[in-house]
Structure formats: C-alpha cells, structure tokens
Design an enzyme around this catalytic site. Structure first.
Site: not given
Lengths: 292, 292
Positions: A127, A171, A194-195
């Site tokens: 990412k 978050n 990451i979600s």
C-alpha cells in the site's frame, strides 16, 4: 420579502457530509434558494434540551438587521451569510459556515479535481509503496496530492486510539473525514490503510460525492505479504505477541466493488511505477487530472 | 558496509511532530545519514510489552535482504525505505513512513509556503468573516488556502465531541493536527475557532515548525460581540440555557504573544477586506506567498 418557514427535523447522518441546507421533501424553485437560514426564535426555545431544532428560511434579499454603528461592514457581511443550526450527538448550537471560495474555484486553480484514492490491503501488500509511487507520478505531472498514511496518523491525529474494534472503526472514520477535507480542498488525497472491514470503508465512501472515492485493493496473497514482513509484525503475530493482527487472527474483508484491483501477474508483482500508472490512467480517464 | 547501532529510547512527544529519525545526543556526520532504520531483532523481542523499543541504524548502501522471486521491485523498493517503530500511548508497532515527495516539492508546485493562520476570539468577533475574506484575497492572488472552521468540523471529524473541558481540548488538538497536515501539504490553512484556552492554542503552535503558526487575535469587546449575536447564542447563554459559554460563564484567555491583533479603530471595525489585507501583508512579508 416574504419569509417562508419550513422545519428541519432530521440532521443528515455524519457520513453523508455537511447537512442539507434544504430539508428533504421541501421543493424550492432554483431562483428561490433561501438567502439565510435562521434558528426559529432561539430566545424563546431551549436549544440545549429540545430534541429537534426548527429553522426559518428566508427567501428574500439579505434580511435587514438592527444596525450598530460600530459593526461596520462585518455585520453586513455576516448578515448575508448562510447559517444552519443543528443538534448533533454531543454538540448543540453548531452553525454551518459557507465560504465564498468553493471547491470548484480551488479545483480551477489546481487544474485537477479533488478526490480520495483509498488504498486497502493486508500489511505488506504494498500500500505505502503504491501511495509513494502514485504521489511521485502525480507530482511529475504537476498535480497536487497528499498521502494520509494510517501508521503516520497514529503518531498524531489518532494517537489516542488503540487497536480495539471501536478504536479501529474510529481510526478509519477520522481518516475518512480528513480525506474528505483534503478532497474538498481540491487535492488528490491518497489514503493508505489496512482498513480491513468493509463497513468502515463503505462509510468513508458514503461521505464523499459520487465517484470521487476510488477504492484500490492491493490483492496480494497472505503468504507473499508474510514472506515480505518488512516490519517484522507477522512474526510477532504468529508468535502470539500481537493479538488481533489482520490476516492472522483478525479478518480482512475483501472489497466487493472496488474501482481498481492490483494483482500479481504470472506470479510477479508489477513494478511500483506500473502500479502507479494504472491508477493515474484511471484518474485521467475519469477526468480528475484536469478541469473543463 | 559496517552497521552502526544506536538506541532510540524516547519517542518524540506527539505535539512535536513526527518522531526524529535520529535520537538526540547521537551526532552523525551529514554524509553518514542512515539509509535505513530497522527494529532491532523484532523476532527476539516482545514489542508489545517492552517499554522501550531499540533500533538499528544502517549507514551503508541499501541493505541487501533475502530476495524472493515474486517480490520483484516492490521488495527492493521497500528495503530502501526508512522505517521507525515506536510505542505510543495506545498504539504499538507503528512505523513511520517517509515519502519521497516532500513538503518542499509541494511548496514549489504551489509557489507558496505551507502554514497555519489560527484565528481566535469570542463568538461574534468576526473570525469567520476574516477567514472567508482572507481565503478570497489569497485565491485572487492564485494562492491555495483552506478553511478549517470549528463549527463545521463539529459536523464531521469532531462530531463525537461535546463542550466538556476535555472535549474542548480534544477538539482543538484534532483541529491542530489536521491544520498541521494541511500545512505540510503546502496549503495556507486558515483555522477559525474560538479556542479560548492558551495552553490548547500553544500546544497547536508547538506542533508546527517555527514561525509557521500565525496566531491572529480578534480583539473585539464582549459588548460588541454580544450586540451582534448573529447566532442568537449570547441571548441563550445570558438566559442560562447554554452553560459554559465563552465570555459569559467560561473564560477567554487572551493570547500573550500573537502574531497579529485585530482591533477596532476609533470605535469602528475595519472592513473585512482591510482585515484580510493585514494578514496577507504579514504572509507576504514573511515570505509565505512565494518560494525562493
């Protein structure tokens, strides 16, 4: 000069952006957009305890107010602004402030359209690599982007949050809200987190105008991410020293309808520049890299 | 190719920005800046329970890592990045991610320098009026600014916060953190909040690099603000229907060393354009509206 009154009973949910200036179900011809929205008789109502606030809509020219010699131009300017009062979870007496320099003007200045590129995937899926490469590529084209990195934000804005389920949700919510502000500022905001949960990502998507949330799924196999383990976290998670680690003992929910999916090709990861190119092509095709 | 090890015992406090890559007290010649910062043997250490983490600093060329055919360029790229692992209040195993497009490059693109114009003052003192006017003035000069309005943020990022003392402090902290991100993105960030307590404003100032926090005090008498009462809130506060209202039953702590103070002249408020001009002149003089 005839005022028109209409009640606003339900503030818009937080994930749908700023509250509507006009409540649903009230049809107003375009030439009759209200010039001001004023709390109905605040002096006669207990705004701190009432469950619903009501509002007056003023459709005439700027409403004359009692003048005060010392107010000068500021008072005049203030009286011409739009106000909206609403009752939120914990916040009463909050007014919405409209500003004359809008997103469209900022976009014109930057010759690009504000949006959010939301990069999701396992730890070690690349990412941050994509985020940096994309940022470089956009910069080389004279486009302004900004990276919101999940880990970096945990050093600042989100430093009070841990990894409990509700903290993780909060978050993501905060990053979504900040990404929305950057997008509104006209930037290409690159959020790299990451979600892992679909509903948190979808809540962020719902905050933004249609099509300006671009979900990029780094679809890399767990084995590959674990073999990279650049941060040494998978080893700790496998040893039981980190609990609730995504992909090990906490789930990652794959996007169902993401805009871009990054995969290995014949068992090889595309180079970072190629990955970035894929996203830039998408942005170009959808018209984000210029204004008409 | 000789590695050099040095312990990093104290992560930087949150209000001083991203953690240092080099711990204080460790003198390193400029030509020997570390190429990588790697957690010391994470596999042999319980990072979740240790009070302090230690790090290895690598001063040689990019450190060779075990290669994996399928990793391709990404692995190589990752291995060349800077990582920093720290233990924060609630967050362990958080790495700091450096990105190659830095503030200086974004500033060059925009031909301006990122900063925060923090407008503080009583409700009704003209903060939003100045913010809007300043934003317009900067836009007319081709400069990119963005307004963080205290009330507007309470509809989004800060919607979970009320008006208790700790909520107010958290509200200011979050706005400060977001303002810092906008400043880092290269924008002239205009924060418009009552922000009544000195220590909260000073904490935001401390987050930013020297001189890039510009505190603007709307020094208007309470009587004037109350006579304006554009939002009808003073009336509610006087009637006891709003508790803890700044200026009525909660204090406003005047700035001691603000950069700009806005006052009435001979009992008259300067026009919004004049107020904005005062701030623009300051920004010009301090070199924020161009890069060298």
């Amino acid at each position: 000069m005839r005022p028109c009154f209409a009640p606003l009973r339900r503030p818009k949910p937080w994930h749908q952006g700023p509250p509507d200036l006009i409540p649903k179900g009230v049809l107003i011809p375009q030439q009759k957009q209200p010039r001001a929205i004023i709390p109905s008789s605040p002096q006669s109502e207990d705004a701190t305890s009432s469950k619903y606030n009501t509002f007056s809509f003023w459709f005439g020219p700027p409403k004359p107010r009692p003048s005060c010699s010392s107010l000068g131009q500021i008072s005049k300017h203030l009286s011409e602004k739009y106000y909206l009062m609403s009752t939120l979870n914990n916040s009463t007496n909050i007014f919405w402030q409209e500003c004359p320099v809008r997103k469209v003007e900022r976009q014109k200045l930057l010759n690009q359209k504000g949006c959010v590129v939301w990069i999701t995937g396992l730890s070690g899926s690349g990412k941050s690599t994509l985020a940096c490469s994309l940022s470089r590529e956009l910069h080389s084209k004279g486009k302004l982007s900004y990276i919101l990195d999940g880990d970096n934000l945990r050093h600042g804005l989100n430093k009070d949050l841990g990894f409990k389920a509700e903290d993780r949700a909060e978050n993501i919510r905060r990053v979504g809200e900040v990404a929305k502000l950057f997008s509104d500022a006209g930037l290409i905001c690159i959020a790299s987190l990451i979600s892992p949960y679909r509903k948190d990502r979808d809540a962020c998507r719902a905050m933004l105008p249609d099509a300006s949330f671009i979900e990029v799924f780094m679809n890399m196999p767990l084995e590959l991410c674990e073999s990279r383990d650049a941060k040494g976290l998978y080893k700790l998670a496998r040893a039981g020293k980190i609990k609730g680690f995504t992909g090990i003992d906490d789930p990652y929910e794959r996007p169902l309808n993401c805009e871009i999916e990054i995969e290995q090709k014949d068992g090889v990861c595309p180079k970072p520049a190629a990955l970035a190119g894929q996203v830039v092509s998408y942005l170009e095709e959808k018209g984000f890299l210029q204004v008409e």
